[in-house]
Enzyme design. Sequence first.
Site, PDB file in Angstrom:
ATOM      1  N   GLN A  27      -4.688  -1.268   9.639  1.00  0.00           N
ATOM      2  CA  GLN A  27      -4.560  -2.603   9.053  1.00  0.00           C
ATOM      3  C   GLN A  27      -5.092  -3.659  10.031  1.00  0.00           C
ATOM      4  O   GLN A  27      -4.697  -3.699  11.187  1.00  0.00           O
ATOM      5  CB  GLN A  27      -3.083  -2.877   8.721  1.00  0.00           C
ATOM      6  CG  GLN A  27      -2.841  -4.190   8.006  1.00  0.00           C
ATOM      7  CD  GLN A  27      -3.444  -4.241   6.610  1.00  0.00           C
ATOM      8  OE1 GLN A  27      -3.380  -3.284   5.854  1.00  0.00           O
ATOM      9  NE2 GLN A  27      -4.052  -5.373   6.270  1.00  0.00           N
ATOM     10  N   ASP A  80     -10.933   2.494   3.866  1.00  0.00           N
ATOM     11  CA  ASP A  80     -11.216   1.062   3.796  1.00  0.00           C
ATOM     12  C   ASP A  80     -12.726   0.800   3.752  1.00  0.00           C
ATOM     13  O   ASP A  80     -13.162  -0.309   3.466  1.00  0.00           O
ATOM     14  CB  ASP A  80     -10.621   0.354   5.029  1.00  0.00           C
ATOM     15  CG  ASP A  80      -9.501  -0.603   4.671  1.00  0.00           C
ATOM     16  OD1 ASP A  80      -9.356  -0.912   3.477  1.00  0.00           O
ATOM     17  OD2 ASP A  80      -8.779  -1.032   5.589  1.00  0.00           O
ATOM     18  N   LYS A 116       0.845  -1.213   0.000  1.00  0.00           N
ATOM     19  CA  LYS A 116       0.000   0.000   0.000  1.00  0.00           C
ATOM     20  C   LYS A 116       0.872   1.253   0.000  1.00  0.00           C
ATOM     21  O   LYS A 116       0.633   2.202  -0.745  1.00  0.00           O
ATOM     22  CB  LYS A 116      -0.947  -0.013   1.210  1.00  0.00           C
ATOM     23  CG  LYS A 116      -2.044  -1.069   1.062  1.00  0.00           C
ATOM     24  CD  LYS A 116      -2.815  -1.341   2.346  1.00  0.00           C
ATOM     25  CE  LYS A 116      -3.733  -2.548   2.134  1.00  0.00           C
ATOM     26  NZ  LYS A 116      -4.471  -2.946   3.323  1.00  0.00           N
TER      27      LYS A 116
END
Length: 309
Positions: A94, A117, A50
Amino acid sequence: MTAKILSGAKIANEIKQEVAEEIAILPFRATLTVVRVGEDKASAVYVGSKVKTSEELGIISEHLHLSAETTQAELLEIVEKLNTRDDVDGILVQLPLPKHIDENAILEKISPEKDVDGFSPINVGRLWQSQNALAPCTPAGVIEILKRSNIEIAGRHAVVLGRSNIVGKPMAMLLLQENATVTICHSRTKNLAEITRQADILVAAIGRTGFVRGEHIKEGATVIDVGINNVSDIEFARELFDETELEKRLNTIGKRGYTLVGDVNPKEARERAAYFTPVPGGVGLLTVAMLMKNTIEAAKKRRIMMNGE
Ligand code: NDP
């Protein structure tokens, strides 16, 4: 029938190119902050990719790597600070988090406007109400694969295997928004193969290596394999790959100790499906591309709304 392979790389590159073109004309540089807690190996790889892709495209990326001992209160405070920082456009925590931290409490804390997200309850709710929302990257990537491969979704029967908050449920909702008739299956579903065999579009997201066999697939279906699993057993690899791929995979196992396989048996899917996404090289690549897209969307909306930039 030999399935046509849908290349995630080609579509992910198209999306990244579009994002780069948008970035080039923005009057500001967007910032994505990725927070990682602890030493989960897979998370380190995902975060690395990422950060790398952000930098390639011209997004400022900030990687906060916190110790596994970080408390929930400390993490909440860090997220709150990121929420209020004007230069931060996207926040990604994450997953998975260490067991002592309640993931939902953290996701709830992330400002919906920066939640790239798409996991915060506000964005989940917006998605279910068909409002403009930042949608979770992996299922949003699947929709891009289908659309950009000219696979019709409207009016077709889509079966989603798996009902997690990060893949299965949002996948079903996005397919519904595209006017598919959607069935969601899970570990308690009875007569699974009978249901999956009705699917024009079958999305597998269960975390079970090669679980979806030929008997689960309707002849001519589109099969999207979201799963990412490691296979190190050579005999199992022989069941999964045909002669066009087996040698390469056995070499990979020899060199690395494992090869990546999805939730679908690729050998059998190739024989029955019309279209099939490979693992690796399929959905996984879209996840990062969609994260970049979400970051730019979030940045544009927030900055234009707040600062009139
Ligand atoms: P979860 O473990 O959170 O969810 C798995 C789901 O599959 C559950 O809903 C479970 O049902 C269902 N399931 C498990 N076993 C069966 C079975 N035998 N029959 C039917 N349903 C079953 O997984 P995730 O959704 O997080 O991930 C799924 C897969 O996708 C994993 O391989 C993961 O690595 C991969 N993944 C890939 C990404 C990418 O970028 N390509 C991103 C995210 C995930 P129940 O609810 O009843 O327990």
